[in-house]
Every structure is written in structure tokens, then in C-alpha cells.
Design an enzyme around this catalytic site. Sequence first.
Site, short mmCIF file in Angstrom:
data_model
loop_
_atom_site.label_atom_id
_atom_site.label_comp_id
_atom_site.label_asym_id
_atom_site.label_seq_id
_atom_site.Cartn_x
_atom_site.Cartn_y
_atom_site.Cartn_z
NE ARG A 1 -4.42 -1.35 1.64
CZ ARG A 1 -5.38 -1.81 2.44
NH1 ARG A 1 -5.19 -1.86 3.74
NH2 ARG A 1 -6.55 -2.19 1.94
CE LYS B 1 -13.92 -9.97 5.39
NZ LYS B 1 -13.51 -8.83 4.59
N GLY C 1 -8.78 -8.34 0.25
CA GLY C 1 -7.49 -8.66 0.86
C GLY C 1 -7.10 -10.12 0.71
P1 ADP Z 1 -11.66 -11.08 1.13
O1 ADP Z 1 -10.70 -10.62 2.20
O2 ADP Z 1 -10.97 -11.31 -0.19
O3 ADP Z 1 -12.88 -10.21 1.02
P2 ADP Z 1 -12.89 -12.94 2.95
O4 ADP Z 1 -12.18 -12.29 4.09
O5 ADP Z 1 -14.35 -12.77 2.84
O6 ADP Z 1 -12.20 -12.53 1.56
O7 ADP Z 1 -12.66 -14.51 2.99
C1 ADP Z 1 -11.40 -15.13 3.14
C2 ADP Z 1 -11.43 -16.17 4.21
O8 ADP Z 1 -12.46 -17.14 3.99
C3 ADP Z 1 -10.16 -16.95 4.26
O9 ADP Z 1 -9.55 -16.73 5.51
C4 ADP Z 1 -10.60 -18.40 4.11
O10 ADP Z 1 -9.88 -19.30 4.94
C5 ADP Z 1 -12.03 -18.35 4.54
N1 ADP Z 1 -12.81 -19.49 4.04
C6 ADP Z 1 -13.10 -19.79 2.76
N2 ADP Z 1 -13.81 -20.93 2.68
C7 ADP Z 1 -13.98 -21.38 3.94
C8 ADP Z 1 -14.64 -22.51 4.52
N3 ADP Z 1 -15.27 -23.40 3.76
N4 ADP Z 1 -14.61 -22.64 5.86
C9 ADP Z 1 -13.97 -21.71 6.62
N5 ADP Z 1 -13.33 -20.62 6.14
C10 ADP Z 1 -13.34 -20.46 4.82
MG MG Z 2 -10.69 -10.83 4.31
#
Ligand code: ADP
Ligand code: MG
Length: 395
Positions: free
Chosen positions: A36, A197, A354
Site C-alpha cells: 500500500r 464474511k 485482501g
Molecule cells: P476477502 O478478504 O478477499 O474479502 P474474505 O475475508 O471474505 O475474503 O474470505 C477469506 C477467508 O475465507 C479466508 O480466511 C478463508 O480461509 C475463509 N474461508 C473460505 N472458505 C472457507 C470454509 N469453507 N470454511 C472456513 N473458512 C473459509
Molecule cells: Mg478478508
Amino acid sequence: MAWKTLDDMELSGKRVLTRVDINVPVENGVVTDATRINRIAPTVQDIIQRGGLPILLAHFGRPKGHRVPELSLQALVPSLEAAFNVPVMFAAECAGPAAEAASAAMQAGQVLLLENTRFEPGEEQNDADLAKGMAKLGDIYCNDAFSAAHRAHASTEALARELPACAGRLMQAELSALETALGQPDRPVVAVVGGAKVSTKLDLLGNLVAKVDHLVIGGGMANTFLAAQGLDVGKSLCEHDMAETAQQILVKAEAAGCQVVLPSDVVVARAFKAGAANETVAADACPPDAMILDAGSATVTRIETVFRGAKTLIWNGPLGAFEIEPFDRATNAAAATAAALSRDGALTSVAGGGDTVAALNKANAAADFTYISTAGGAFLEWMEGKDLPGVAALG
Ligand code: ADP
Ligand code: MG
């Protein structure tokens, strides 16, 4: 473009209050990823080269209106100096007499960094008086924090109305890349929404089904949809109280002609750790004591077929718990296919978030994507077609 850029401003001798996002990860006082900081260097250097005095406004962490010494931006001064190659002064407030004195004392070729804007209760309240206090420090406002533009805060919104305002180079690059790729996207459009999330992104899903032709739901989010359809998801990450919302999204998708892809097979394990014993089962056969941690290979094949038929891909959220092997397989495979199609010019691919960017980097796919946004929340809201307050205020 509705907004001005640095090219439209006379910068010589002007103090340029520049909102940046330097909310970088720090461990034991050391910046572990300077992405960043590096991304705002062109804006800072451009202002200096044209005779302007850059004064940086930024938030760091979540001090919630209190002075939290561990969240002082002063710790970032050496990293900023290394990235910009000029001296960086620091003022221990972002508005007020000490900041005004520091602004007045600035010399050409220097940068002034102001203290964490979120130490002020007025920042997150978009307080007009705080913005007026900040405005006293500069002649021009430049917003280079696309990733903070979805929040109407004093330093991102109210301040833009106090001074002549423009977009910085990174903001400009983000907005033009997103606009070019997705303003009037080539169809079919596929969106991949995954990650953890669940509740925050259900809103996004509801808006997206009206805009895209295919919606791939993955990650922890998919579990909520499977459970809403009456399937047992065992000990999986799942928001059972969102079942009704999930159902409504599926109904809305059907009405809009949006084809939803949910996992038909899943990788399950009993432990959330690297190398945990795992098996692939049908989506309706998750054992009661197991967790769904990834999409299965049949699901990946279906996703890849959708990618091959699409012209535009928007991706936020990994398909599984990609940080722990082997639950990165679905994300890696789908990312590799998207990367190959993008390289061949068959697909315009845009990703943000992220963890999404980390996952695509890990899959060695990021470089072949058409565009990777540094923003998470702002990228999502942009995807939904929402007006971003920080961008709207520049118009
Ligand atoms: P971003 O930061 O790109 O918006 P998120 O924070 O929403 O993405 O999601 C990322 C997280 O989701 C990762 O830490 C990943 O481990 C978790 N994740 C994805 N699939 C699963 C699952 N089936 N069970 C638990 N955690 C999951
Ligand atoms: Mg995230």
C-alpha cells in the site's frame, strides 16, 4: 470522468492534503507488506516534482476516536522515507495548532505525515468541524485512498467539500481500470463470491444476481446456502440464521435469469489445520462431525465450464480455506483457468479483496488477471453499483 485528477490542478507552491491508505500490516514494529505504501509513491512523487507540498492524511487500525499510542502513524515514517526517497516530517495530530505549525514549516521536497485520523472522534462521524480543521492545513485536497472511499469519513468525504478536490494517481488507476473492465461489461458476466464474511456479503449477492449472468458461490458462504436448502453441513462455518435471506437470493436470481452455481461436491475434514485428513463427498453427504473446507473437483469442473463460456469475470472471496493445504485446491484450479483464459484474451478478469488477492498470488494467477484491485470493501460496493462517498465527493 466526472472527477478531476492531479493533471487538472496547479500544484506549484501549493500544500496538497492527500488522503492515502497506508493501513499496512505491522508485526513487532516492522511493516510486513509495504504494497500500500509503494502504490501511493507515484502520487507523492508527482506532487513534489510539480512543486507541491504533500501532506498525508491516513487512518491506521481501529482506535475508535481515542489516542492509542500503538496505532500512531509515526512508526511508519522510516517506511515512507524508504518508499518516497525524501524526508518525511511528522505532526502528532491531524488538525489543530501543532499540525498547522508543521504545515507552515514545510520545505519544498519534504512530505508531512499527519497523525492517525481515527484518533479523532469526528473522523468516522464525517464531522464538518474536523474537516474544516484539516482544510486549514492545505490548499488542495487529493484523495488517493480508493480502498477507503466506501466510507463517508471527515478525511474522505467532508474534507473534499472544503477545498478544490481531485483524485490521486492510484485512485485514478483503480477507477479507470474498474470502469474499463466493468462499466459496460462484455457478456456473459460471471461473478465469483466466496470467503468467510457471510453476512456482509449476502447483501452483495442480493444486488449482484440482478447484474450478472452466472453467480458462483463458494467458501464458507456456500455452506449457508447449502444449509438453507436443507442439507446438513455438520460443523462447517455457516450462518443458519441467514437461511431465509439465502433463499430469497436464490429466488431473486431465478427471477433475474441469473444461473447460480453452488458446490455439488465438497472437501470435508475434522480439523482446521494443514494436511488434515480429508475426503471429497457429495454436497448432501457432509458427515455430522466434519467441516466443509473446500469445493470438490466436480464443482471446479463446472466453474471452469462457466468461465470458458464467459467474457467477463468479477472475483471476490476464495472458494475454500486457501491458507491451509490442501484446502486451496479449488481456488488454485479455478484461478489458473481464469488466468489462462485472460492471458489468451478470451476473458476480462477483475479481482479484489485482501484475502482474494493473497489467494490469487499464492495460486500464481494474479499477474495474468486483467486487473487486481487493492481495495476490499470499496471494491465490493463498486461491484454492487453503489456510489462510493469518497469518489462522489470529488465530482
Ligand atoms: P476477502 O478478504 O478477499 O474479502 P474474505 O475475508 O471474505 O475474503 O474470505 C477469506 C477467508 O475465507 C479466508 O480466511 C478463508 O480461509 C475463509 N474461508 C473460505 N472458505 C472457507 C470454509 N469453507 N470454511 C472456513 N473458512 C473459509
Ligand atoms: Mg478478508
